[in-house]
Design an enzyme around this catalytic site. Sequence first.
Site, PDB file in Angstrom:
ATOM      1  N   ASP A  44       0.821  -1.215   0.000  1.00  0.00           N
ATOM      2  CA  ASP A  44       0.000   0.000   0.000  1.00  0.00           C
ATOM      3  C   ASP A  44       0.854   1.265   0.000  1.00  0.00           C
ATOM      4  O   ASP A  44       0.412   2.319   0.442  1.00  0.00           O
ATOM      5  CB  ASP A  44      -0.942  -0.009   1.209  1.00  0.00           C
ATOM      6  CG  ASP A  44      -0.179  -0.122   2.524  1.00  0.00           C
ATOM      7  OD1 ASP A  44       1.066  -0.307   2.468  1.00  0.00           O
ATOM      8  OD2 ASP A  44      -0.803  -0.024   3.591  1.00  0.00           O
ATOM      9  N   HIS A 250      25.556   2.949 -17.114  1.00  0.00           N
ATOM     10  CA  HIS A 250      24.371   3.199 -16.298  1.00  0.00           C
ATOM     11  C   HIS A 250      24.490   2.560 -14.917  1.00  0.00           C
ATOM     12  O   HIS A 250      23.526   2.026 -14.371  1.00  0.00           O
ATOM     13  CB  HIS A 250      23.106   2.696 -17.018  1.00  0.00           C
ATOM     14  CG  HIS A 250      22.773   3.513 -18.223  1.00  0.00           C
ATOM     15  ND1 HIS A 250      21.954   3.068 -19.229  1.00  0.00           N
ATOM     16  CD2 HIS A 250      23.161   4.759 -18.584  1.00  0.00           C
ATOM     17  CE1 HIS A 250      21.854   4.006 -20.157  1.00  0.00           C
ATOM     18  NE2 HIS A 250      22.575   5.044 -19.790  1.00  0.00           N
ATOM     19  N   ASP A 267      27.622  11.184 -11.868  1.00  0.00           N
ATOM     20  CA  ASP A 267      26.655  11.771 -12.808  1.00  0.00           C
ATOM     21  C   ASP A 267      25.372  11.958 -12.000  1.00  0.00           C
ATOM     22  O   ASP A 267      24.681  10.985 -11.692  1.00  0.00           O
ATOM     23  CB  ASP A 267      26.450  10.821 -13.993  1.00  0.00           C
ATOM     24  CG  ASP A 267      25.545  11.422 -15.061  1.00  0.00           C
ATOM     25  OD1 ASP A 267      24.864  12.431 -14.786  1.00  0.00           O
ATOM     26  OD2 ASP A 267      25.512  10.862 -16.189  1.00  0.00           O
ATOM     27  N   ASP A 278      21.783  18.099 -15.073  1.00  0.00           N
ATOM     28  CA  ASP A 278      22.447  16.846 -15.432  1.00  0.00           C
ATOM     29  C   ASP A 278      23.945  17.116 -15.531  1.00  0.00           C
ATOM     30  O   ASP A 278      24.423  17.644 -16.535  1.00  0.00           O
ATOM     31  CB  ASP A 278      21.870  16.372 -16.782  1.00  0.00           C
ATOM     32  CG  ASP A 278      22.422  15.031 -17.217  1.00  0.00           C
ATOM     33  OD1 ASP A 278      23.124  14.385 -16.427  1.00  0.00           O
ATOM     34  OD2 ASP A 278      22.140  14.640 -18.375  1.00  0.00           O
ATOM     35  N   HIS A 357      28.950   6.510 -26.497  1.00  0.00           N
ATOM     36  CA  HIS A 357      27.664   7.234 -26.460  1.00  0.00           C
ATOM     37  C   HIS A 357      27.793   8.551 -27.210  1.00  0.00           C
ATOM     38  O   HIS A 357      28.887   8.930 -27.644  1.00  0.00           O
ATOM     39  CB  HIS A 357      27.187   7.437 -25.018  1.00  0.00           C
ATOM     40  CG  HIS A 357      28.123   8.207 -24.133  1.00  0.00           C
ATOM     41  ND1 HIS A 357      28.247   9.582 -24.194  1.00  0.00           N
ATOM     42  CD2 HIS A 357      28.983   7.805 -23.147  1.00  0.00           C
ATOM     43  CE1 HIS A 357      29.122   9.987 -23.281  1.00  0.00           C
ATOM     44  NE2 HIS A 357      29.585   8.933 -22.643  1.00  0.00           N
ATOM     45  N   HIS A 361      22.330  15.665 -25.281  1.00  0.00           N
ATOM     46  CA  HIS A 361      20.898  15.494 -25.527  1.00  0.00           C
ATOM     47  C   HIS A 361      20.195  16.773 -25.119  1.00  0.00           C
ATOM     48  O   HIS A 361      20.763  17.611 -24.406  1.00  0.00           O
ATOM     49  CB  HIS A 361      20.360  14.290 -24.733  1.00  0.00           C
ATOM     50  CG  HIS A 361      20.780  14.271 -23.282  1.00  0.00           C
ATOM     51  ND1 HIS A 361      20.118  14.985 -22.310  1.00  0.00           N
ATOM     52  CD2 HIS A 361      21.822  13.665 -22.644  1.00  0.00           C
ATOM     53  CE1 HIS A 361      20.718  14.792 -21.137  1.00  0.00           C
ATOM     54  NE2 HIS A 361      21.766  13.997 -21.308  1.00  0.00           N
ATOM     55  N   HIS A 368      16.302  13.515 -20.542  1.00  0.00           N
ATOM     56  CA  HIS A 368      16.449  13.370 -21.999  1.00  0.00           C
ATOM     57  C   HIS A 368      15.185  14.004 -22.564  1.00  0.00           C
ATOM     58  O   HIS A 368      14.156  13.354 -22.712  1.00  0.00           O
ATOM     59  CB  HIS A 368      16.596  11.897 -22.396  1.00  0.00           C
ATOM     60  CG  HIS A 368      17.829  11.270 -21.815  1.00  0.00           C
ATOM     61  ND1 HIS A 368      17.977   9.934 -21.605  1.00  0.00           N
ATOM     62  CD2 HIS A 368      19.002  11.827 -21.385  1.00  0.00           C
ATOM     63  CE1 HIS A 368      19.171   9.691 -21.069  1.00  0.00           C
ATOM     64  NE2 HIS A 368      19.797  10.827 -20.934  1.00  0.00           N
ATOM     65  N   GLU A 391      28.645  16.253 -23.096  1.00  0.00           N
ATOM     66  CA  GLU A 391      29.131  15.255 -22.139  1.00  0.00           C
ATOM     67  C   GLU A 391      29.991  14.162 -22.768  1.00  0.00           C
ATOM     68  O   GLU A 391      29.630  12.984 -22.748  1.00  0.00           O
ATOM     69  CB  GLU A 391      27.946  14.605 -21.416  1.00  0.00           C
ATOM     70  CG  GLU A 391      26.844  14.067 -22.316  1.00  0.00           C
ATOM     71  CD  GLU A 391      25.755  13.374 -21.496  1.00  0.00           C
ATOM     72  OE1 GLU A 391      26.094  12.469 -20.728  1.00  0.00           O
ATOM     73  OE2 GLU A 391      24.569  13.729 -21.635  1.00  0.00           O
ATOM     74  N   TYR A 395      36.174   5.644 -21.675  1.00  0.00           N
ATOM     75  CA  TYR A 395      36.007   4.533 -20.725  1.00  0.00           C
ATOM     76  C   TYR A 395      36.925   3.393 -21.165  1.00  0.00           C
ATOM     77  O   TYR A 395      36.714   2.809 -22.229  1.00  0.00           O
ATOM     78  CB  TYR A 395      34.544   4.067 -20.722  1.00  0.00           C
ATOM     79  CG  TYR A 395      33.584   5.253 -20.647  1.00  0.00           C
ATOM     80  CD1 TYR A 395      33.230   5.811 -19.422  1.00  0.00           C
ATOM     81  CD2 TYR A 395      33.082   5.837 -21.812  1.00  0.00           C
ATOM     82  CE1 TYR A 395      32.386   6.909 -19.362  1.00  0.00           C
ATOM     83  CE2 TYR A 395      32.245   6.933 -21.773  1.00  0.00           C
ATOM     84  CZ  TYR A 395      31.894   7.470 -20.537  1.00  0.00           C
ATOM     85  OH  TYR A 395      31.067   8.565 -20.492  1.00  0.00           O
ATOM     86  N   ARG A 412      34.006  11.042 -17.552  1.00  0.00           N
ATOM     87  CA  ARG A 412      33.007  11.806 -18.316  1.00  0.00           C
ATOM     88  C   ARG A 412      32.931  13.195 -17.691  1.00  0.00           C
ATOM     89  O   ARG A 412      33.055  13.331 -16.469  1.00  0.00           O
ATOM     90  CB  ARG A 412      31.627  11.125 -18.291  1.00  0.00           C
ATOM     91  CG  ARG A 412      30.552  11.915 -19.038  1.00  0.00           C
ATOM     92  CD  ARG A 412      29.273  11.107 -19.370  1.00  0.00           C
ATOM     93  NE  ARG A 412      28.542  10.645 -18.222  1.00  0.00           N
ATOM     94  CZ  ARG A 412      28.514   9.401 -17.790  1.00  0.00           C
ATOM     95  NH1 ARG A 412      29.201   8.463 -18.427  1.00  0.00           N
ATOM     96  NH2 ARG A 412      27.798   9.052 -16.728  1.00  0.00           N
ATOM     97  N   GLU A 414      30.362  16.534 -17.943  1.00  0.00           N
ATOM     98  CA  GLU A 414      29.059  16.907 -18.523  1.00  0.00           C
ATOM     99  C   GLU A 414      28.581  18.245 -17.967  1.00  0.00           C
ATOM    100  O   GLU A 414      28.495  18.430 -16.750  1.00  0.00           O
ATOM    101  CB  GLU A 414      28.026  15.822 -18.175  1.00  0.00           C
ATOM    102  CG  GLU A 414      26.612  16.183 -18.603  1.00  0.00           C
ATOM    103  CD  GLU A 414      25.619  15.043 -18.418  1.00  0.00           C
ATOM    104  OE1 GLU A 414      25.794  14.238 -17.497  1.00  0.00           O
ATOM    105  OE2 GLU A 414      24.654  14.980 -19.202  1.00  0.00           O
TER     106      GLU A 414
HETATM  107  N1  GLY Z   1      22.402  11.344 -16.650  1.00  0.00           N
HETATM  108  C1  GLY Z   1      21.905  10.899 -17.869  1.00  0.00           C
HETATM  109  C2  GLY Z   1      22.685  11.394 -18.976  1.00  0.00           C
HETATM  110  O1  GLY Z   1      23.755  11.953 -18.772  1.00  0.00           O
HETATM  111  O2  GLY Z   1      22.284  11.337 -20.104  1.00  0.00           O
HETATM  112 MN    MN Z   2      23.248  13.744 -19.849  1.00  0.00          MN
HETATM  113 MN    MN Z   3      24.323  12.815 -16.899  1.00  0.00          MN
END
Ligand code: GLY
Ligand code: MN
Ligand code: MN
Length: 449
Positions: A44, A250, A267, A278, A357, A361, A368, A391, A395, A412, A414
């Site tokens: 619940d 991820h 991140d 982000d 990647h 975005h 996103h 970003e 890696y 990374r 960003e």
């Molecule tokens: N944190 C998600 C991305 O960087 O796209």
């Molecule tokens: Mn991002």
């Molecule tokens: Mn991110």
Amino acid sequence: MPAPTTPQLAATAARRDRLAQRIAAVGGGVAIIPTAPERRRNRDTEYAYRFDSYFHYLTGFTEPEAMLVMVVGSDPAAAHSVLFCREKNAEREIWDGFRYGPTAARETFGFDEACPVEMLTSRLPELIGNQPALWYALGYDVAQDARVLDALNTVRAQGRNGVQAPADVRDVRTLLDEMRLFKDAVEVDTMRTAAIISGRAHKRAMRATRPECFEYEIEAELLHEFRRAGSQSVAYNSIVAGGANACVLHYVSNDAQLRDGDLLLIDAGCELDGYASDITRTFPVNGRFSGPQKDVYELVLASQYAALEHARPGQTYDTTHDAAVKVLAQGMIDLGLLSGSLDGVLESGSYRRFYMHRTGHWLGLDVHDAGEYKVKGQWRALEPGMVITVEPGCYIRPGEDVPAAFWNIGVRIEDDVLITASGHDILTIGTPKTVSDIEIVMSDVDDRR
Ligand code: GLY
Ligand code: MN
Ligand code: MN
């Protein structure tokens, strides 16, 4: 229509006007935009409620069990906005807290009309009838689809009474996505504040990090800073990834112990009044970059600077990516991660082993965010008011053909970037980023928070 009571709500009313104009410009009709359902976590207990982004964009109304219906017809000046929402309920308000109820919701948020949500079944067919098109995100939520299709069928059954059902069902997101791509002044203000809060949280995380502590301890520092500044939530699950975990794109378990000599990739971004930030930063657990760590870090930073050169009107979303890839690919050759010529590496895509990647975005209500990346098959040009992330990363998983000094280094960097008429404005500018900025923040033991 009563005047909305805050600049934020005035902005939502202006967006409703713009949507009405856009609907009228393509034939008119009625738009139905429900908010998100509440979702059960277990037994619940429910997940913290999060409204639907499209609904929030047009209303600012944060309660569940609500729906916006905009009857536009073919004349945007005569458009009529109806909010369906929960009635006031003294008993439920004792348990769950305040609810506006239709009367106060109409006055506060500035709708033409507001009705109890229980009236949807009877009112919806009436609002849909004799409209040329129904603008609705069919297929997004089956329970809402059933409700809307029921209303549509009810109207169809009234054909002998001279009521016409909309001939077309069209996706309202095609209009709203394009609007959401261009942030208005209120949105930019909110996103800037969200970015500042998240930047502070990253700085706090840098200062709290020590060898032997656990990733979740650092996650707690981030959450502390997000919430104490009034943000309602994370914008997405935080990634706090030490050592080799940084190479898991991820990674979310955040439960490993941090080791002296490793890097920590974070991140994480807060959500403020519906808007995401982000940010990714990568820094040494012990406060000092090693030689190979610095080599990779400086390479990723150089690639980010190269991408940012293209973050301006007239460039395309894709050119930021291409610029980052070119720098990264050359750097991978220089560091001995890849062999061959730059052209060869770009042509074969062998750099994707270490950079798999894209470079960014759209960012907004959703991390996103909504909006097409291509228009008529072409990467769309960047324009003032768009917000993107930039970003790049690198890696390096262990491999026989990879110099051992670089194994398990994952970096990374960003930032959140508003495109302006003259170039760009980095919303996350206050977040430490250069090697020396980071090392200074981490050595500043007397100023830990
Ligand atoms: N944190 C998600 C991305 O960087 O796209
Ligand atoms: Mn991002
Ligand atoms: Mn991110």
